[in-house]
Write a protein that holds these residues in place. Sequence first.
Motif, PDB file in Angstrom:
ATOM      1  N   UNK A 102       0.821  -1.210   0.000  1.00  0.00           N
ATOM      2  CA  UNK A 102       0.000   0.000   0.000  1.00  0.00           C
ATOM      3  C   UNK A 102       0.859   1.266   0.000  1.00  0.00           C
ATOM      4  N   UNK A 103       1.944   1.260   0.781  1.00  0.00           N
ATOM      5  CA  UNK A 103       2.821   2.428   0.835  1.00  0.00           C
ATOM      6  C   UNK A 103       3.493   2.670  -0.516  1.00  0.00           C
ATOM      7  N   UNK A 104       4.007   1.595  -1.112  1.00  0.00           N
ATOM      8  CA  UNK A 104       4.659   1.709  -2.416  1.00  0.00           C
ATOM      9  C   UNK A 104       3.662   2.129  -3.488  1.00  0.00           C
ATOM     10  N   UNK A 105       2.481   1.515  -3.473  1.00  0.00           N
ATOM     11  CA  UNK A 105       1.468   1.841  -4.473  1.00  0.00           C
ATOM     12  C   UNK A 105       0.964   3.268  -4.321  1.00  0.00           C
ATOM     13  N   UNK A 106       0.810   3.729  -3.071  1.00  0.00           N
ATOM     14  CA  UNK A 106       0.365   5.096  -2.843  1.00  0.00           C
ATOM     15  C   UNK A 106       1.320   6.107  -3.447  1.00  0.00           C
ATOM     16  N   UNK A 107       2.626   5.881  -3.262  1.00  0.00           N
ATOM     17  CA  UNK A 107       3.628   6.778  -3.839  1.00  0.00           C
ATOM     18  C   UNK A 107       3.603   6.748  -5.364  1.00  0.00           C
ATOM     19  N   UNK A 108       3.421   5.554  -5.925  1.00  0.00           N
ATOM     20  CA  UNK A 108       3.384   5.429  -7.383  1.00  0.00           C
ATOM     21  C   UNK A 108       2.155   6.139  -7.950  1.00  0.00           C
ATOM     22  N   UNK A 109       0.986   5.916  -7.335  1.00  0.00           N
ATOM     23  CA  UNK A 109      -0.247   6.538  -7.818  1.00  0.00           C
ATOM     24  C   UNK A 109      -0.179   8.057  -7.710  1.00  0.00           C
ATOM     25  N   UNK A 110       0.416   8.565  -6.624  1.00  0.00           N
ATOM     26  CA  UNK A 110       0.531  10.004  -6.455  1.00  0.00           C
ATOM     27  C   UNK A 110       1.437  10.608  -7.530  1.00  0.00           C
ATOM     28  N   UNK A 111       2.545   9.943  -7.848  1.00  0.00           N
ATOM     29  CA  UNK A 111       3.449  10.454  -8.877  1.00  0.00           C
ATOM     30  C   UNK A 111       2.776  10.448 -10.242  1.00  0.00           C
ATOM     31  N   UNK A 112       1.933   9.434 -10.505  1.00  0.00           N
ATOM     32  CA  UNK A 112       1.211   9.380 -11.777  1.00  0.00           C
ATOM     33  C   UNK A 112       0.125  10.448 -11.830  1.00  0.00           C
ATOM     34  N   UNK A 113      -0.447  10.789 -10.673  1.00  0.00           N
ATOM     35  CA  UNK A 113      -1.448  11.862 -10.628  1.00  0.00           C
ATOM     36  C   UNK A 113      -0.811  13.202 -10.980  1.00  0.00           C
ATOM     37  N   UNK A 114       0.454  13.403 -10.558  1.00  0.00           N
ATOM     38  CA  UNK A 114       1.167  14.630 -10.893  1.00  0.00           C
ATOM     39  C   UNK A 114       1.322  14.783 -12.411  1.00  0.00           C
ATOM     40  N   UNK A 115       1.409  13.642 -13.116  1.00  0.00           N
ATOM     41  CA  UNK A 115       1.570  13.680 -14.576  1.00  0.00           C
ATOM     42  C   UNK A 115       0.269  14.051 -15.277  1.00  0.00           C
ATOM     43  N   UNK A 116      -0.872  13.807 -14.613  1.00  0.00           N
ATOM     44  CA  UNK A 116      -2.176  14.027 -15.244  1.00  0.00           C
ATOM     45  C   UNK A 116      -2.803  15.369 -14.903  1.00  0.00           C
ATOM     46  N   UNK A 117      -2.381  15.994 -13.785  1.00  0.00           N
ATOM     47  CA  UNK A 117      -2.993  17.253 -13.369  1.00  0.00           C
ATOM     48  C   UNK A 117      -2.037  18.084 -12.543  1.00  0.00           C
ATOM     49  N   UNK A 142      -5.276   8.027  -2.154  1.00  0.00           N
ATOM     50  CA  UNK A 142      -5.985   8.256  -0.887  1.00  0.00           C
ATOM     51  C   UNK A 142      -6.343   6.926  -0.242  1.00  0.00           C
ATOM     52  N   UNK A 143      -6.858   6.007  -1.032  1.00  0.00           N
ATOM     53  CA  UNK A 143      -7.238   4.687  -0.516  1.00  0.00           C
ATOM     54  C   UNK A 143      -6.023   3.946   0.038  1.00  0.00           C
ATOM     55  N   UNK A 144      -4.918   3.964  -0.708  1.00  0.00           N
ATOM     56  CA  UNK A 144      -3.708   3.251  -0.288  1.00  0.00           C
ATOM     57  C   UNK A 144      -3.165   3.791   1.027  1.00  0.00           C
ATOM     58  N   UNK A 145      -2.968   5.113   1.106  1.00  0.00           N
ATOM     59  CA  UNK A 145      -2.401   5.721   2.313  1.00  0.00           C
ATOM     60  C   UNK A 145      -3.370   5.646   3.497  1.00  0.00           C
ATOM     61  N   UNK A 146      -4.672   5.783   3.225  1.00  0.00           N
ATOM     62  CA  UNK A 146      -5.661   5.725   4.295  1.00  0.00           C
ATOM     63  C   UNK A 146      -5.743   4.347   4.929  1.00  0.00           C
ATOM     64  N   UNK A 147      -5.838   3.302   4.104  1.00  0.00           N
ATOM     65  CA  UNK A 147      -5.890   1.929   4.612  1.00  0.00           C
ATOM     66  C   UNK A 147      -4.580   1.562   5.287  1.00  0.00           C
TER      67      UNK A 147
END
Length: 280
Positions: free
Chosen positions: A71-86, A157-162
């Motif tokens: 979850x920690x690794x995935x949260x960081x990856x998803x956040x970095x990909x979000x930076x690329x989209x917005x 949000x889901x990854x870091x929250x859980x």
Amino acid sequence: MWIVAAFITMICFGTNNMIFKWSTTNGLSKVHIQFIFYLIAFIITASYAFITGIHQMNIITVVLGVIIGILNANGNIQMSKAFEKGPASLTSPLVSVNTIIPILSAAIIFNEHITILQWVGIIIMLGSAVLIQYSPQSNGNNSIQYMPWLSRILLAIFSFGILGILMKTSSYLHIDSLNTLICMYGGGALYLCINSLFAKENWQKAEFKFGTIVGLLSIFGYSCYFFALNTGTASIVFPIVSLSCLVVVLGGCWLFKERLRSYQVIGVLSAVLGIILTKI
């Protein structure tokens, strides 16, 4: 002491985020750096446990630790990909909302008592985290890919929250923190290794060096994190750790010569006020 431990965790996580920020601007792979830090951290924690004597490892510890690492690794990856989209100025505050999930779980699931003043302090700290990271965007910016951007934010949000709930669960079940860290780093390293194979990015020497630094900071930070959760109030620990953005803001002024805006100064002062209220 648990308040101090929470602050140390905040500093370690903030420093790591600064390293990730620097690595991104210099063309280094965030997945590679994370893989190296997970691998180094796994080797160190497993070696320490082998020397000092590891406590009994059970299936619950393994499952919780592996899921936390992923979850920690995935949260960081998803956040970095979000930076690329917005825009990052909207992405960071939205992702920081994840702190509400473990805070509410601490009160509802684990029956932690939270006073009215502490609730006010928690809300102020969460608002400060958003205020510090906010940066107005031009109305003419049409580069946001809304659905991919929003989906990445929700996954982060889901990854870091859980993740926060599971960390509190491990302390609630009195699981040895070293065992959890071993499983966390081992599971995260395997997950990132698979991601790296699919990404097929070229490796660079600097990724090994900075990955090692991040790994050492992560071990120290998470050790303090577990200590704070085991001995303190989780609903206060979580917002303090979320203020790692303070380290990024102040470090950006020093290392990257970024100017601290007036609303960010207000955010820093209100964050301190929030921390004081949570201790009353």
